[in-house]
Enzyme design. Structure first.
Site, PDB file in Angstrom:
ATOM      1  N   GLU A   1       0.835  -1.200   0.000  1.00  0.00           N
ATOM      2  CA  GLU A   1       0.000   0.000   0.000  1.00  0.00           C
ATOM      3  C   GLU A   1       0.870   1.250   0.000  1.00  0.00           C
ATOM      4  O   GLU A   1       0.578   2.230  -0.672  1.00  0.00           O
ATOM      5  CB  GLU A   1      -0.925   0.001   1.221  1.00  0.00           C
ATOM      6  CG  GLU A   1      -2.124  -0.899   1.052  1.00  0.00           C
ATOM      7  CD  GLU A   1      -2.886  -1.056   2.355  1.00  0.00           C
ATOM      8  OE1 GLU A   1      -3.926  -0.416   2.504  1.00  0.00           O
ATOM      9  OE2 GLU A   1      -2.401  -1.811   3.224  1.00  0.00           O
TER      10      GLU A   1
ATOM     11  N   SER B   1      33.155  13.855  22.471  1.00  0.00           N
ATOM     12  CA  SER B   1      32.964  12.428  22.709  1.00  0.00           C
ATOM     13  C   SER B   1      32.661  12.234  24.192  1.00  0.00           C
ATOM     14  O   SER B   1      32.413  13.204  24.908  1.00  0.00           O
ATOM     15  CB  SER B   1      34.128  11.635  22.150  1.00  0.00           C
ATOM     16  OG  SER B   1      35.177  11.671  22.971  1.00  0.00           O
ATOM     17  N   LEU B   2      32.624  11.010  24.641  1.00  0.00           N
ATOM     18  CA  LEU B   2      32.224  10.740  26.026  1.00  0.00           C
ATOM     19  C   LEU B   2      33.377  10.096  26.757  1.00  0.00           C
ATOM     20  O   LEU B   2      34.117   9.302  26.175  1.00  0.00           O
ATOM     21  CB  LEU B   2      31.047   9.759  26.051  1.00  0.00           C
ATOM     22  CG  LEU B   2      29.705  10.281  25.543  1.00  0.00           C
ATOM     23  CD1 LEU B   2      28.741   9.120  25.329  1.00  0.00           C
ATOM     24  CD2 LEU B   2      29.123  11.265  26.549  1.00  0.00           C
TER      25      LEU B   2
ATOM     26  N   GLU C   1      20.462   6.357  28.863  1.00  0.00           N
ATOM     27  CA  GLU C   1      20.041   5.980  27.507  1.00  0.00           C
ATOM     28  C   GLU C   1      20.913   4.850  26.976  1.00  0.00           C
ATOM     29  O   GLU C   1      22.079   4.759  27.325  1.00  0.00           O
ATOM     30  CB  GLU C   1      20.260   7.157  26.531  1.00  0.00           C
ATOM     31  CG  GLU C   1      19.626   8.440  26.921  1.00  0.00           C
ATOM     32  CD  GLU C   1      20.101   9.595  26.037  1.00  0.00           C
ATOM     33  OE1 GLU C   1      20.859   9.362  25.065  1.00  0.00           O
ATOM     34  OE2 GLU C   1      19.714  10.731  26.332  1.00  0.00           O
TER      35      GLU C   1
ATOM     36  N   LYS D   1      23.505   3.130  24.639  1.00  0.00           N
ATOM     37  CA  LYS D   1      24.570   3.653  23.785  1.00  0.00           C
ATOM     38  C   LYS D   1      24.537   2.852  22.491  1.00  0.00           C
ATOM     39  O   LYS D   1      24.945   1.686  22.449  1.00  0.00           O
ATOM     40  CB  LYS D   1      25.926   3.517  24.465  1.00  0.00           C
ATOM     41  CG  LYS D   1      27.042   4.173  23.674  1.00  0.00           C
ATOM     42  CD  LYS D   1      28.308   4.283  24.509  1.00  0.00           C
ATOM     43  CE  LYS D   1      29.360   5.160  23.853  1.00  0.00           C
ATOM     44  NZ  LYS D   1      29.753   4.767  22.514  1.00  0.00           N
TER      45      LYS D   1
ATOM     46  N   ARG E   1      31.033  13.130  12.179  1.00  0.00           N
ATOM     47  CA  ARG E   1      31.664  13.808  13.297  1.00  0.00           C
ATOM     48  C   ARG E   1      33.046  14.349  12.922  1.00  0.00           C
ATOM     49  O   ARG E   1      33.446  15.426  13.361  1.00  0.00           O
ATOM     50  CB  ARG E   1      31.753  12.833  14.468  1.00  0.00           C
ATOM     51  CG  ARG E   1      32.451  13.407  15.665  1.00  0.00           C
ATOM     52  CD  ARG E   1      32.290  12.511  16.875  1.00  0.00           C
ATOM     53  NE  ARG E   1      33.011  13.076  17.992  1.00  0.00           N
ATOM     54  CZ  ARG E   1      34.297  12.905  18.197  1.00  0.00           C
ATOM     55  NH1 ARG E   1      35.001  12.157  17.365  1.00  0.00           N
ATOM     56  NH2 ARG E   1      34.896  13.465  19.216  1.00  0.00           N
TER      57      ARG E   1
ATOM     58  N   LYS F   1      23.392  10.861  31.458  1.00  0.00           N
ATOM     59  CA  LYS F   1      23.498  12.319  31.294  1.00  0.00           C
ATOM     60  C   LYS F   1      22.752  13.033  32.412  1.00  0.00           C
ATOM     61  O   LYS F   1      21.635  12.633  32.760  1.00  0.00           O
ATOM     62  CB  LYS F   1      22.877  12.741  29.955  1.00  0.00           C
ATOM     63  CG  LYS F   1      23.528  12.102  28.753  1.00  0.00           C
ATOM     64  CD  LYS F   1      22.779  12.413  27.468  1.00  0.00           C
ATOM     65  CE  LYS F   1      23.423  11.657  26.312  1.00  0.00           C
ATOM     66  NZ  LYS F   1      22.607  11.714  25.084  1.00  0.00           N
TER      67      LYS F   1
ATOM     68  N   CYS G   1      40.416 -26.857  -6.816  1.00  0.00           N
ATOM     69  CA  CYS G   1      40.644 -27.412  -8.154  1.00  0.00           C
ATOM     70  C   CYS G   1      41.919 -26.892  -8.807  1.00  0.00           C
ATOM     71  O   CYS G   1      42.307 -27.351  -9.875  1.00  0.00           O
ATOM     72  CB  CYS G   1      39.447 -27.151  -9.051  1.00  0.00           C
ATOM     73  SG  CYS G   1      39.300 -25.422  -9.538  1.00  0.00           S
TER      74      CYS G   1
ATOM     75  N   CYS H   1      34.476 -26.603 -10.886  1.00  0.00           N
ATOM     76  CA  CYS H   1      35.270 -26.833  -9.675  1.00  0.00           C
ATOM     77  C   CYS H   1      34.471 -27.694  -8.698  1.00  0.00           C
ATOM     78  O   CYS H   1      33.286 -27.426  -8.444  1.00  0.00           O
ATOM     79  CB  CYS H   1      35.601 -25.486  -9.038  1.00  0.00           C
ATOM     80  SG  CYS H   1      36.226 -25.616  -7.361  1.00  0.00           S
TER      81      CYS H   1
END
Ligand code: IVH
Length: 677
Positions: free
Chosen positions: A40, A87-88, A118, A120, A141, A299, A420, A440
């Protein structure tokens, strides 16, 4: 083609179709809750394409049809991140996490802090810039300050809205930087690798690598074919009326604007115990999630508190990543073996000293191809770190260089087939080497194994060991030879007796009445899986009819693309293949033709043409979908060929025209009655 007169009605239909498609994209990608079938959806999409072709002046860059860009790029441009993409910092133990919490509380001078925990996501970081609700750039990044301009690729990802929901708070922002992760669902990754395999192409190592490779393609048409997803996890610049006070509020507002987030697996935690609890929950359900995660990001939720805590050089003080234990182990590669697949692809496999990884003993790991071996510099007798993710085949993460034997030499996949001895070559830009000998033994064995397998001809009892003997003794060189086998020959093989030989002959006999689609699948045509085989034969009924079709004719079938069509035609163009099919037929293999899918039940609209006019209680797109589902067609103008005019409130001149021509006019109520709704 000159454009036809643009009427209000056309403008309205196009706008409605776009709205409808965006609505279903939102249900599918953001809410994970689709309401219509793929078929659809395709119908809506094709209708929009058709309308835009007829009325090119109405085409806009934010139309859902405008996701795939034009020519491949020479190289990516650079995009500055106006706010650096940080970055972390990581923690690896509970104690380290508790230290982080203490530090946060000490700096803020308070005794309790609320965090958002959260998942990762294990993907590729991306920044999307929206101006006044419209997507203008997508970039990687890079070094955090400048990234690569991957806008054309980002636009192909259906989970990323080209325009934010018009009534959402974020669509009013003059500038909004959305940050998030590009990744793949495990099942999409598996499907993609299955297709690579059917095409005789090397598999992708893991979803993360596949996503990273796809987003950095210079040709956006390739990116468009990869099943990429996106989830937002933060923002950069926020310029405009929306001023959030917490991180959670930011995510919720992004979700309202039509951006996918990971809120369902995130948790607001009022102390560090609750964070630990959520970490354990995610670790436990990790393998059940549709995508790979490698830890939890914690966080500080209050944005005021975040700004007090501030940043270090490369990472914020208000967040930390608590990584999961990797499912890894160290062992030694005894030797590297090379396997040969059905299409001749040489695949290197590390044979290792058995070792337990995440509760499973493993002794083999795939090395994928030469590029992968070179990149990681993997050699025989190396000590390696291996990793298992879910039920994926283990792979080598890295070599422990300090433990490499002094006389070690780099490993190169042989230039001749290990089975072969024929030349094994790299064709064009392919990463894989392939054996060039179609006869083969390894290829023949794989071909027979596929032919006899359960979902193909289903020859019970014809297992790997038996196939090896049959091919090695040259009793069988292609599938047609199976039907010429006699009992004496079979019974003379190892581990075979009279009885088992008769069983196999009986199974072969039974297989002759296979359905045509399974027969087609059993031929092992590259790219033709079970589903594709069914589509092809539902349309053409028999193999002979199919074999006579051109690439263009095959492509008219929904779900059959140019690659599959070319592969089918190439297969039937090959004399050897036609001969083998003829021999199979002579031997009595008599596939049962496939019927076309059952016709839709007769409805008052079957085969009828309907014209819409005036305002209905449902959208035009919905009305059209209903009529088409009932076997009817919708047309734009009333003529003698029109069967019905569906007239809503405030009908236009079409109603007069219908009366003039004596076309039956339906009210919305009568329309519903006819549909039985
Ligand atoms: S926040 C300053 N949240 O992990 C905060 N990052 O190791 C920066 N990542 O480059 C990122 N899931 O690509 C954040 N829920 C999540 C994440 C996440 C995955 C990635 C992100 C970042 C990397 C840092």
């Amino acid at each position: 083609m000159t454009e036809r007169q643009v009427s209000d009605e056309v403008v309205r239909e196009i706008a409605e179709l776009r709205q409808e498609i965006r609505y279903h994209d939102h249900l599918y990608y953001v809410l994970d809750n689709p309401k219509i079938s793929d078929a659809e959806y395709d119908r809506l999409f094709r209708r929009l394409e058709e309308m835009e072709r007829a009325y090119p002046s109405l085409l806009t860059p934010d139309s859902p049809t405008q996701r795939v860009g034009g020519k491949p790029l020479e190289k990516f441009g650079q995009v500055p991140h106006r706010l650096p993409m940080l970055s972390l910092s990581n923690v690896f133990t509970e104690d380290e996490l508790i230290d982080f919490d203490q530090r946060v509380k000490r700096t803020l001078g308070i005794s309790s802090v609320t965090y958002l925990a959260e998942p990762k996501l294990d993907g590729v970081a991306i920044e999307l810039v929206y101006e006044n609700g419209v997507l203008v750039t997508g970039s990687t990044r890079g070094d955090g300050y400048n990234g690569e301009d991957v806008t054309t690729n980002v636009r192909t990802i259906r989970a990323i809205p080209l325009r934010l929901a018009p009534d959402s708070a974020l669509s009013k922002m003059s500038v909004l930087d959305v940050r998030g992760e590009i990744f793949m669902y495990r099942r999409d990754f598996d499907d993609m690798n299955r297709m690579q395999d059917e095409a005789g192409l090397p598999a992708f190592a893991n979803p993360r690598n596949a996503a990273a490779g796809a987003i950095r393609q210079l040709d956006s048409r390739i990116t468009a074919r990869r099943p990429l997803r996106f989830k937002a996890h933060g923002v950069g610049r926020l310029e405009g009326p929306f001023v959030p006070s917490t991180h959670l509020e930011t995510l919720e507002t992004m979700k309202d604007a039509g951006l996918p987030t990971n809120l369902e697996n995130s948790r607001l935690c009022h102390d560090i115990r609750a964070v630990l609890d959520h970490y354990r929950t995610l670790q436990r359900i990790r393998e059940e999630l549709s995508y790979e995660i490698d830890g939890v990001v914690i966080k500080v939720d209050s944005l005021d508190q975040q700004s007090i805590l501030g940043l270090k050089t490369r990472s914020p003080r208000w967040a930390v990543a608590y990584k999961f234990e990797p499912i890894q182990a160290t062992t030694k590669i005894v030797r590297i073996e090379v396997g040969v697949g059905r299409t001749g692809t040489l695949t290197p496999v590390a044979v290792m000293e058995p070792v337990k990884v995440g509760g499973v003993t493993v002794s083999r790991a795939t090395l994928h191809n030469q590029d992968e071996i070179d990149r990681k510099d993997i050699r025989e007798r190396d000590t390696v770190v291996i990793q298992r993710a879910g039920d994926v085949i283990p792979e080598v993460v890295e070599v422990v260089i300090e433990r490499r034997p002094a006389d070690s030499v780099p490993y190169t996949i042989p230039e001749t087939c290990p089975v072969c001895g024929s030349a094994a070559v790299r064709i064009g830009g392919e990463v894989a080497r392939r054996c060039t000998n179609v006869s083969c033994a390894a290829r023949v064995k794989e071909t027979i194994r596929h032919f006899a397998s359960r979902n193909a001809m289903d020859v019970e009892g014809l297992g790997t060991k038996l196939i090896e003997q049959l091919v090695d003794r040259r009793l069988v060189q292609n599938p047609a030879d199976l039907y010429g086998l006699d009992k004496a020959a079979l019974a003379s093989l190892e581990r075979m007796a009279e009885k088992s030989a008769s069983n196999i002959l009986e199974a072969l006999e039974r297989s002759k009445n296979v359905s045509a689609d399974r027969f087609l699948y059993s031929l092992g045509i590259p790219l033709v899986g079970e589903h594709g085989a069914r589509l092809l034969l539902q349309e053409f009924g028999t193999i002979d009819a199919l074999a006579a079709k051109s690439v263009d004719e095959l492509q008219t079938i929904r779900g059959i693309g140019p690659e599959v069509a070319q592969s089918v035609v190439a297969f039937f163009n090959e004399e050897r293949n036609r001969e083998m099919i003829a021999r199979l037929q002579e031997a009595g293999v008599n596939p049962i033709p496939l019927e076309p899918p059952p016709a839709r039940p007769d409805t008052p609209f079957s085969g009828k043409t309907v014209v819409l006019t005036g305002t209905l209680s449902i959208s035009r797109v919905e009305a059209k979908t209903l009529i088409e589902a009932a076997g009817g067609k919708v047309s734009g103008s009333v003529s003698r060929k029109t069967d019905f005019v569906l007239a809503g409130g405030d009908p236009g001149s079409k109603l007069d025209r219908a009366r003039e021509l004596g076309v039956e006019v339906l009210s919305e109520e009568q329309f519903r009655e006819k549909l039985g709704r």
